[in-house]
Design a protein around this motif. Structure first.
Motif, PDB file in Angstrom:
ATOM      1  N   VAL A  84       0.857  -1.181   0.000  1.00  0.00           N
ATOM      2  CA  VAL A  84       0.000   0.000   0.000  1.00  0.00           C
ATOM      3  C   VAL A  84       0.896   1.235   0.000  1.00  0.00           C
ATOM      4  N   HIS A  85       0.459   2.287  -0.671  1.00  0.00           N
ATOM      5  CA  HIS A  85       1.267   3.505  -0.756  1.00  0.00           C
ATOM      6  C   HIS A  85       1.624   3.993   0.649  1.00  0.00           C
ATOM      7  N   PRO A  86       2.916   4.234   0.927  1.00  0.00           N
ATOM      8  CA  PRO A  86       3.310   4.638   2.285  1.00  0.00           C
ATOM      9  C   PRO A  86       2.691   5.950   2.734  1.00  0.00           C
ATOM     10  N   GLY A  87       2.402   6.849   1.781  1.00  0.00           N
ATOM     11  CA  GLY A  87       1.771   8.112   2.151  1.00  0.00           C
ATOM     12  C   GLY A  87       0.389   7.908   2.755  1.00  0.00           C
ATOM     13  N   GLU A  88      -0.337   6.909   2.264  1.00  0.00           N
ATOM     14  CA  GLU A  88      -1.665   6.620   2.808  1.00  0.00           C
ATOM     15  C   GLU A  88      -1.565   6.136   4.254  1.00  0.00           C
ATOM     16  N   LYS A  89      -0.638   5.226   4.501  1.00  0.00           N
ATOM     17  CA  LYS A  89      -0.477   4.714   5.871  1.00  0.00           C
ATOM     18  C   LYS A  89       0.031   5.802   6.805  1.00  0.00           C
ATOM     19  N   PHE A  90       0.942   6.622   6.314  1.00  0.00           N
ATOM     20  CA  PHE A  90       1.473   7.713   7.136  1.00  0.00           C
ATOM     21  C   PHE A  90       0.367   8.707   7.475  1.00  0.00           C
ATOM     22  N   ALA A  91      -0.438   9.079   6.486  1.00  0.00           N
ATOM     23  CA  ALA A  91      -1.521  10.031   6.731  1.00  0.00           C
ATOM     24  C   ALA A  91      -2.532   9.474   7.718  1.00  0.00           C
ATOM     25  N   PHE A  92      -2.892   8.210   7.553  1.00  0.00           N
ATOM     26  CA  PHE A  92      -3.857   7.605   8.477  1.00  0.00           C
ATOM     27  C   PHE A  92      -3.329   7.587   9.903  1.00  0.00           C
ATOM     28  N   ALA A  93      -2.074   7.162  10.070  1.00  0.00           N
ATOM     29  CA  ALA A  93      -1.504   7.062  11.417  1.00  0.00           C
ATOM     30  C   ALA A  93      -1.395   8.426  12.085  1.00  0.00           C
ATOM     31  N   ILE A  94      -0.887   9.424  11.376  1.00  0.00           N
ATOM     32  CA  ILE A  94      -0.666  10.740  11.973  1.00  0.00           C
ATOM     33  C   ILE A  94      -1.986  11.462  12.240  1.00  0.00           C
ATOM     34  N   LEU A  95      -2.910  11.449  11.276  1.00  0.00           N
ATOM     35  CA  LEU A  95      -4.195  12.120  11.477  1.00  0.00           C
ATOM     36  C   LEU A  95      -4.977  11.480  12.623  1.00  0.00           C
ATOM     37  N   THR A  96      -4.995  10.158  12.656  1.00  0.00           N
ATOM     38  CA  THR A  96      -5.719   9.465  13.725  1.00  0.00           C
ATOM     39  C   THR A  96      -5.083   9.734  15.082  1.00  0.00           C
ATOM     40  N   MET A  97      -3.762   9.812  15.125  1.00  0.00           N
ATOM     41  CA  MET A  97      -3.087  10.095  16.388  1.00  0.00           C
ATOM     42  C   MET A  97      -3.444  11.489  16.905  1.00  0.00           C
ATOM     43  N   PHE A  98      -3.460  12.485  16.015  1.00  0.00           N
ATOM     44  CA  PHE A  98      -3.807  13.844  16.443  1.00  0.00           C
ATOM     45  C   PHE A  98      -5.259  13.938  16.900  1.00  0.00           C
ATOM     46  N   ILE A  99      -6.151  13.224  16.233  1.00  0.00           N
ATOM     47  CA  ILE A  99      -7.550  13.206  16.670  1.00  0.00           C
ATOM     48  C   ILE A  99      -7.666  12.558  18.035  1.00  0.00           C
ATOM     49  N   CYS A 100      -6.906  11.498  18.242  1.00  0.00           N
ATOM     50  CA  CYS A 100      -6.902  10.817  19.547  1.00  0.00           C
ATOM     51  C   CYS A 100      -6.417  11.760  20.646  1.00  0.00           C
ATOM     52  N   LEU A 101      -5.363  12.507  20.383  1.00  0.00           N
ATOM     53  CA  LEU A 101      -4.813  13.417  21.392  1.00  0.00           C
ATOM     54  C   LEU A 101      -5.728  14.609  21.654  1.00  0.00           C
ATOM     55  N   ALA A 102      -6.591  14.934  20.690  1.00  0.00           N
ATOM     56  CA  ALA A 102      -7.500  16.065  20.861  1.00  0.00           C
ATOM     57  C   ALA A 102      -8.769  15.692  21.620  1.00  0.00           C
ATOM     58  N   ALA A 103      -8.991  14.410  21.878  1.00  0.00           N
ATOM     59  CA  ALA A 103     -10.225  13.974  22.539  1.00  0.00           C
ATOM     60  C   ALA A 103     -10.256  14.437  23.987  1.00  0.00           C
ATOM     61  N   SER A 104     -11.476  14.634  24.492  1.00  0.00           N
ATOM     62  CA  SER A 104     -11.659  15.062  25.884  1.00  0.00           C
ATOM     63  C   SER A 104     -12.252  13.967  26.755  1.00  0.00           C
ATOM     64  N   THR A 105     -12.572  12.818  26.157  1.00  0.00           N
ATOM     65  CA  THR A 105     -13.077  11.667  26.902  1.00  0.00           C
ATOM     66  C   THR A 105     -12.289  10.430  26.484  1.00  0.00           C
ATOM     67  N   VAL A 106     -12.484   9.344  27.217  1.00  0.00           N
ATOM     68  CA  VAL A 106     -11.735   8.114  26.930  1.00  0.00           C
ATOM     69  C   VAL A 106     -12.346   7.336  25.769  1.00  0.00           C
ATOM     70  N   LEU A 107     -13.525   7.724  25.301  1.00  0.00           N
ATOM     71  CA  LEU A 107     -14.200   6.950  24.259  1.00  0.00           C
ATOM     72  C   LEU A 107     -13.395   6.906  22.967  1.00  0.00           C
ATOM     73  N   VAL A 108     -13.016   8.060  22.459  1.00  0.00           N
ATOM     74  CA  VAL A 108     -12.300   8.103  21.184  1.00  0.00           C
ATOM     75  C   VAL A 108     -10.930   7.436  21.276  1.00  0.00           C
ATOM     76  N   PRO A 109     -10.107   7.695  22.309  1.00  0.00           N
ATOM     77  CA  PRO A 109      -8.823   6.978  22.397  1.00  0.00           C
ATOM     78  C   PRO A 109      -8.983   5.462  22.449  1.00  0.00           C
ATOM     79  N   LEU A 110     -10.017   4.969  23.137  1.00  0.00           N
ATOM     80  CA  LEU A 110     -10.240   3.524  23.173  1.00  0.00           C
ATOM     81  C   LEU A 110     -10.619   2.990  21.794  1.00  0.00           C
ATOM     82  N   LEU A 111     -11.446   3.745  21.072  1.00  0.00           N
ATOM     83  CA  LEU A 111     -11.800   3.343  19.710  1.00  0.00           C
ATOM     84  C   LEU A 111     -10.568   3.330  18.803  1.00  0.00           C
ATOM     85  N   VAL A 112      -9.710   4.325  18.954  1.00  0.00           N
ATOM     86  CA  VAL A 112      -8.482   4.382  18.148  1.00  0.00           C
ATOM     87  C   VAL A 112      -7.588   3.193  18.456  1.00  0.00           C
TER      88      VAL A 112
END
Length: 260
Positions: A16-44
């Motif tokens: 799979v194109h490495p840019g796709e995996k890199f974008a998914f990992a980094i974007l998802t990580m930032f969304i996880c860090l921006a969460a204010s409850t444990v729900l989203v980090p657990l889903l991630v």
């Protein structure tokens, strides 16, 4: 080679194109860090684990062993967040009163510790997804394309290379010492280990100088150029990444004022 690298080169997401995996990992990580409850980090955390185990086909036992590695650091850090010390009786603290000092935890501190723990676990899961599905060479290539300073990228690549150099040197020294009964007893083992550590730096330094000389002989001018296998970007993968991250982002916004 580390087992992480072995799985990165043999996983089902290898091509799979490495840019796709890199974008998914980094974007998802930032969304996880921006969460204010444990729900989203657990889903991630669950989503990254499912992607690594069920899609990339990395053995579940190996993945969870990796996931347990940072737990010691997390627990040590969370103790500083949760433990509360106050003088006299404090009804807000659940714990023990010893010599007029209350030692325990509070409700808000426990909530904060739970949020920090789940966020950290989610961020680590995203990075494990990237490292277990994308070889280091391709990650360095993505950083080049993102215009990360060349010095940082080159240092990253050289440090990664010298990890293997040091491990190979230490392995040869250990085998040499073992063949001479260097680890026959506890006292002998400590002495042999001390000699190994003392000599490892000198030998690694000489290996690094030899490698640098070899690079200069091949026209090294301060930038290591690597061949990249051309891979097409998949529109289906981009849509899937967008849907997943947008769903997580909506959950972050919806649960913003929820209790932890």
């Amino acid at each position: 080679m580390f087992r992480i690298d072995q799985y990165a080169y043999t996983s089902r997401l290898r091509h799979v194109h490495p840019g796709e995996k890199f974008a998914f990992a980094i974007l998802t990580m930032f969304i996880c860090l921006a969460a204010s409850t444990v729900l989203v980090p657990l889903l991630v955390t669950c989503l990254a684990a499912a992607a690594v185990i069920m899609v990339a086909r990395v053995p579940a036992r190996f993945y969870f062993r990796l996931l347990f590695l940072p737990l010691g650091f997390l627990v040590a850090g969370l103790l500083a967040v949760t433990l509360t010390i106050s003088r006299g009786a404090n009804p807000a603290v659940y714990g023990l009163v010893i010599g007029g000092v209350t030692l325990g935890v509070t409700g808000p501190a426990l909530n904060q510790a739970a949020l920090i723990f789940t966020k950290s676990l989610g961020a680590v899961s995203c990075l494990y997804f990237l490292s277990l599905t994308t070889p280091m060479v391709e990650i360095i290539s993505i950083l080049h394309r993102l215009r990360v300073p060349a010095l940082l990228v080159e240092m990253m690549g050289l440090i990664y290379r010298f990890i293997f150099v040091i491990m190979e040197t230490a392995g040869m020294m250990y085998v040499s010492q073992g063949s001479r009964c260097g680890y026959a007893g506890i006292r002998t083992s400590f002495r042999s280990m001390a000699q190994l550590v003392a000599n490892l730096f000198a030998r690694s330094y000489h290996r690094s100088r030899a490698l640098y000389t070899a690079l200069l002989a091949r026209g090294y001018t301060g930038e290591i150029r690597m061949w990249e296998e051309p891979r097409p970007v998949s529109a289906k993968h981009l849509v899937l990444i967008a849907l997943v991250d947008l769903t997580l982002l909506v959950l972050v916004l919806v649960t913003w004022r929820w209790p932890v």
